[in-house]
Design an enzyme around this catalytic site. Structure first.
Site, PDB file in Angstrom:
ATOM      1  N   ARG A  39       0.820  -1.213   0.000  1.00  0.00           N
ATOM      2  CA  ARG A  39       0.000   0.000   0.000  1.00  0.00           C
ATOM      3  C   ARG A  39       0.849   1.257   0.000  1.00  0.00           C
ATOM      4  O   ARG A  39       0.467   2.278  -0.545  1.00  0.00           O
ATOM      5  CB  ARG A  39      -0.910  -0.034   1.228  1.00  0.00           C
ATOM      6  CG  ARG A  39      -1.639   1.251   1.521  1.00  0.00           C
ATOM      7  CD  ARG A  39      -2.807   1.020   2.439  1.00  0.00           C
ATOM      8  NE  ARG A  39      -3.741   0.084   1.860  1.00  0.00           N
ATOM      9  CZ  ARG A  39      -4.588  -0.662   2.561  1.00  0.00           C
ATOM     10  NH1 ARG A  39      -4.598  -0.589   3.877  1.00  0.00           N
ATOM     11  NH2 ARG A  39      -5.414  -1.470   1.970  1.00  0.00           N
ATOM     12  N   TYR A  40       1.976   1.206   0.670  1.00  0.00           N
ATOM     13  CA  TYR A  40       2.871   2.355   0.775  1.00  0.00           C
ATOM     14  C   TYR A  40       4.066   2.143  -0.151  1.00  0.00           C
ATOM     15  O   TYR A  40       4.400   1.013  -0.487  1.00  0.00           O
ATOM     16  CB  TYR A  40       3.356   2.496   2.219  1.00  0.00           C
ATOM     17  CG  TYR A  40       2.273   2.750   3.234  1.00  0.00           C
ATOM     18  CD1 TYR A  40       1.659   3.989   3.319  1.00  0.00           C
ATOM     19  CD2 TYR A  40       1.877   1.750   4.119  1.00  0.00           C
ATOM     20  CE1 TYR A  40       0.675   4.230   4.271  1.00  0.00           C
ATOM     21  CE2 TYR A  40       0.894   1.979   5.076  1.00  0.00           C
ATOM     22  CZ  TYR A  40       0.299   3.222   5.147  1.00  0.00           C
ATOM     23  OH  TYR A  40      -0.658   3.461   6.084  1.00  0.00           O
TER      24      TYR A  40
ATOM     25  N   ARG B 140       7.247  -0.102   1.698  1.00  0.00           N
ATOM     26  CA  ARG B 140       7.080  -1.184   2.666  1.00  0.00           C
ATOM     27  C   ARG B 140       5.842  -2.021   2.371  1.00  0.00           C
ATOM     28  O   ARG B 140       4.871  -1.520   1.792  1.00  0.00           O
ATOM     29  CB  ARG B 140       7.023  -0.654   4.094  1.00  0.00           C
ATOM     30  CG  ARG B 140       5.973   0.417   4.315  1.00  0.00           C
ATOM     31  CD  ARG B 140       6.416   1.320   5.473  1.00  0.00           C
ATOM     32  NE  ARG B 140       5.390   2.279   5.873  1.00  0.00           N
ATOM     33  CZ  ARG B 140       5.166   3.426   5.243  1.00  0.00           C
ATOM     34  NH1 ARG B 140       5.820   3.728   4.152  1.00  0.00           N
ATOM     35  NH2 ARG B 140       4.248   4.255   5.698  1.00  0.00           N
TER      36      ARG B 140
ATOM     37  N   CYS C  13      -3.738 -17.175  15.575  1.00  0.00           N
ATOM     38  CA  CYS C  13      -3.389 -16.219  16.614  1.00  0.00           C
ATOM     39  C   CYS C  13      -3.433 -16.892  17.977  1.00  0.00           C
ATOM     40  O   CYS C  13      -4.148 -17.884  18.168  1.00  0.00           O
ATOM     41  CB  CYS C  13      -4.372 -15.052  16.587  1.00  0.00           C
ATOM     42  SG  CYS C  13      -4.073 -13.930  15.213  1.00  0.00           S
TER      43      CYS C  13
ATOM     44  N   CYS D 295      -9.096 -12.006  18.740  1.00  0.00           N
ATOM     45  CA  CYS D 295      -9.651 -10.750  19.247  1.00  0.00           C
ATOM     46  C   CYS D 295     -11.011 -10.540  18.592  1.00  0.00           C
ATOM     47  O   CYS D 295     -11.130 -10.616  17.375  1.00  0.00           O
ATOM     48  CB  CYS D 295      -8.740  -9.583  18.893  1.00  0.00           C
ATOM     49  SG  CYS D 295      -7.043  -9.771  19.455  1.00  0.00           S
TER      50      CYS D 295
ATOM     51  N   CYS E  36     -11.105  -7.896  15.742  1.00  0.00           N
ATOM     52  CA  CYS E  36     -10.052  -8.043  14.722  1.00  0.00           C
ATOM     53  C   CYS E  36     -10.464  -7.428  13.387  1.00  0.00           C
ATOM     54  O   CYS E  36     -11.567  -7.638  12.896  1.00  0.00           O
ATOM     55  CB  CYS E  36      -9.733  -9.513  14.508  1.00  0.00           C
ATOM     56  SG  CYS E  36      -8.403  -9.761  13.308  1.00  0.00           S
TER      57      CYS E  36
ATOM     58  N   ARG F 242      -9.140  -8.292  10.671  1.00  0.00           N
ATOM     59  CA  ARG F 242      -9.123  -9.395   9.700  1.00  0.00           C
ATOM     60  C   ARG F 242      -9.997 -10.544  10.168  1.00  0.00           C
ATOM     61  O   ARG F 242      -9.673 -11.716   9.984  1.00  0.00           O
ATOM     62  CB  ARG F 242      -7.678  -9.881   9.464  1.00  0.00           C
ATOM     63  CG  ARG F 242      -6.818  -8.786   8.903  1.00  0.00           C
ATOM     64  CD  ARG F 242      -5.573  -9.255   8.181  1.00  0.00           C
ATOM     65  NE  ARG F 242      -4.763  -8.083   7.890  1.00  0.00           N
ATOM     66  CZ  ARG F 242      -3.598  -7.802   8.483  1.00  0.00           C
ATOM     67  NH1 ARG F 242      -3.046  -8.644   9.335  1.00  0.00           N
ATOM     68  NH2 ARG F 242      -2.966  -6.683   8.190  1.00  0.00           N
TER      69      ARG F 242
ATOM     70  N   ASP G  74     -11.413   0.037  13.357  1.00  0.00           N
ATOM     71  CA  ASP G  74     -11.802  -0.053  11.952  1.00  0.00           C
ATOM     72  C   ASP G  74     -13.287  -0.402  11.834  1.00  0.00           C
ATOM     73  O   ASP G  74     -13.900  -0.896  12.780  1.00  0.00           O
ATOM     74  CB  ASP G  74     -10.982  -1.154  11.247  1.00  0.00           C
ATOM     75  CG  ASP G  74      -9.516  -0.756  11.091  1.00  0.00           C
ATOM     76  OD1 ASP G  74      -9.241   0.452  10.979  1.00  0.00           O
ATOM     77  OD2 ASP G  74      -8.665  -1.665  11.094  1.00  0.00           O
TER      78      ASP G  74
ATOM     79  N   ASP H  32      -7.037   4.342  10.236  1.00  0.00           N
ATOM     80  CA  ASP H  32      -6.661   3.677   8.996  1.00  0.00           C
ATOM     81  C   ASP H  32      -7.825   3.964   8.049  1.00  0.00           C
ATOM     82  O   ASP H  32      -8.950   3.506   8.282  1.00  0.00           O
ATOM     83  CB  ASP H  32      -6.464   2.179   9.240  1.00  0.00           C
ATOM     84  CG  ASP H  32      -5.279   1.620   8.460  1.00  0.00           C
ATOM     85  OD1 ASP H  32      -4.924   2.228   7.422  1.00  0.00           O
ATOM     86  OD2 ASP H  32      -4.722   0.587   8.869  1.00  0.00           O
TER      87      ASP H  32
ATOM     88  N   LYS I  90      -2.846   4.873   6.898  1.00  0.00           N
ATOM     89  CA  LYS I  90      -3.016   5.462   8.223  1.00  0.00           C
ATOM     90  C   LYS I  90      -2.881   6.980   8.152  1.00  0.00           C
ATOM     91  O   LYS I  90      -1.973   7.504   7.523  1.00  0.00           O
ATOM     92  CB  LYS I  90      -1.960   4.893   9.166  1.00  0.00           C
ATOM     93  CG  LYS I  90      -2.094   3.382   9.351  1.00  0.00           C
ATOM     94  CD  LYS I  90      -0.936   2.814  10.146  1.00  0.00           C
ATOM     95  CE  LYS I  90      -1.006   1.321  10.271  1.00  0.00           C
ATOM     96  NZ  LYS I  90      -0.559   0.606   9.039  1.00  0.00           N
TER      97      LYS I  90
HETATM   98  C1  LIG Z   1       0.424  -0.207   8.917  1.00  0.00           C
HETATM   99  C2  LIG Z   1       0.847  -0.768   7.659  1.00  0.00           C
HETATM  100  C3  LIG Z   1       2.192  -0.735   7.276  1.00  0.00           C
HETATM  101  C4  LIG Z   1       3.259  -0.116   8.144  1.00  0.00           C
HETATM  102  O1  LIG Z   1       3.029   1.248   8.266  1.00  0.00           O
HETATM  103  P1  LIG Z   1       3.920   2.194   9.192  1.00  0.00           P
HETATM  104  O2  LIG Z   1       3.127   3.447   9.314  1.00  0.00           O
HETATM  105  O3  LIG Z   1       5.232   2.364   8.506  1.00  0.00           O
HETATM  106  O4  LIG Z   1       4.095   1.505  10.516  1.00  0.00           O
HETATM  107  C5  LIG Z   1       2.520  -1.260   6.050  1.00  0.00           C
HETATM  108  N1  LIG Z   1       1.594  -1.794   5.241  1.00  0.00           N
HETATM  109  C6  LIG Z   1       0.290  -1.834   5.568  1.00  0.00           C
HETATM  110  C7  LIG Z   1      -0.682  -2.422   4.629  1.00  0.00           C
HETATM  111  C8  LIG Z   1      -0.125  -1.337   6.806  1.00  0.00           C
HETATM  112  O5  LIG Z   1      -1.429  -1.398   7.148  1.00  0.00           O
END
Ligand SMILES: *Cc1c(COP(=O)(O)O)cnc(C)c1O
Length: 374
Positions: free
Chosen positions: A98-99, A102, A111, A115, A118, A120, A278, A315, A322
């Protein structure tokens, strides 16, 4: 001699018939049984023993509530099974990209506890979703994508995987030159601390930089066993962070949050995020207003060590990622000055620097009036 985590896990409560404190209420149990047919139950034996009474903050996190089914039958379609549209951001199965730099990789879908809130809920505890093939595909994706420098191992809980397999996954990931950071997103240290063994720590240490982002929602989760596990992890050189979900009836209270954050910090855990709940189907009864979250953050900021204050985030529904929210600290802002509010609610004026070609913000011959204005 510590009990084995495998045994504590295999002794989990997975049926309503085995829940504590409610066995004398058959009609209530019948309702819970219906819920458990849609959303499985798991309470491992360690966590079960920490529950002191029905409806205590630990109970509420793991024991089903009849309200979970309300969302199913509600006319409104606000609540959905995948509120963050994770499935829409999966270039290969069970990896969310998504980012820019990362990714989130699901290592399994089991798990130590399930929870009730959750995000998910659609996946956790059901068999056959994350497999050896999806895991291999995810690692290959990271290898092919040189922009990925950070991976969050998630699930499920990546620490429920046996040591040997963790070793293999980490070794595979470490053979990828552009991957710098490996993080574990885990609730194990706080809910099955016996899993944190010397053997596990010795494996993790071989693959630094490893980071942990753990999940804690209530100060009563920090038992002596958990504190031992946290000490072992910190001593293995792993920077520890914590994420908390804002939950109605569990921790939607400044005093509780303050105690939690200070207790974490004392155990060398840096509070990282507080999440607004969420919009997951089956979890509506846990949601609070956003004002409540802002109020809690305002009650933390400045009042306790800044290191103990996490970011409050939503989120974004539908997969926007986020977004950090702050209480209103900027009261006014223009090219000449800003007016800011401190933790006590007092207002201060901060003059902007004079701009080269514009009109001077504050005349040179006058000391800026950096003062409290109310
Ligand atoms: C939270 C999340 C991350 C990590 O995000 P940071 O803000 O760097 O901690 C990476 N990918 C997804 C899909 C996430 O939900």
């Amino acid at each position: 001699m510590m009990e084995s985590w495998q045994k504590l896990l295999s002794n989990s409560v997975v049926k309503v018939e085995d829940l504590p404190f409610v066995q004398n209420d058959p009609s209530y149990l019948r309702k819970l049984k219906r819920v458990s047919e849609s959303y499985p139950i798991r309470i491992n034996d360690y966590f079960l023993r920490q529950i002191k009474s029905a409806n205590d903050p630990l109970w509420k996190q793991v024991v089903p509530s009849p309200e979970e089914l309300d969302d199913f039958f509600s006319e409104e379609e606000l609540l959905v099974s995948d509120p963050l549209n994770e499935e829409g951001d999966m270039p290969v199965p069970e990896l969310v990209h998504r980012y820019p730099d990362r990714v989130l990789l699901m290592v399994n879908n089991h798990c130590p506890i399930i929870c009730r809130f959750c995000t998910r809920k659609r996946k956790i505890g059901f068999p056959g979703i994350v497999t050896r093939e999806t895991l291999r595909g995810g690692i290959d994706y990271i290898r092919r994508h040189t922009e990925v420098r950070d991976v969050v191992l998630s699930g499920g809980d990546p620490l429920l995987v046996p040591d040997k397999e963790i070793d293999r996954i980490l070794s595979d990931l470490r053979s990828i030159p552009h991957l710098e950071i490996i993080r574990f997103g885990t609730r194990v240290p706080g809910t099955l601390p016996q899993r944190i063994t010397e053997e596990l720590c010795a494996i993790l240490k071989n693959y630094h930089p490893i980071y942990f982002n753990m999940h804690f929602n209530h100060p009563s989760e920090l038992t002596p066993e958990v504190e031992t596990a946290l000490r072992m992890l910190a001593d293995a050189g792993i920077p520890l962070g914590s994420q908390t979900v804002l939950l109605k009836g569990v921790n939607d209270d400044s005093k509780i949050m303050r105690e939690l954050m200070l207790k974490l910090l004392k155990n060398r855990v840096k509070p990282y995020y507080i999440y607004q709940a969420d919009m997951t189907e089956g979890t509506n009864h846990f949601r609070t207003t956003v004002e409540k979250g802002l109020e809690i953050i305002a009650d933390l900021m400045g009042h306790i060590s800044g290191m103990a204050v996490p970011y409050y985030v939503i989120d974004a529904p539908g997969g926007g990622g986020k977004v950090r929210l702050l209480p209103d600290t900027v009261i006014e802002r223009n090219e000449n000055e800003v007016v800011i509010k401190n933790f006590e609610g007092k207002l201060f004026r901060y003059p902007q620097p004079a701009r080269k070609n514009g009109h001077p913000a504050s005349p040179k011959n006058k000391t800026p009036d950096l003062c409290q204005i109310s």
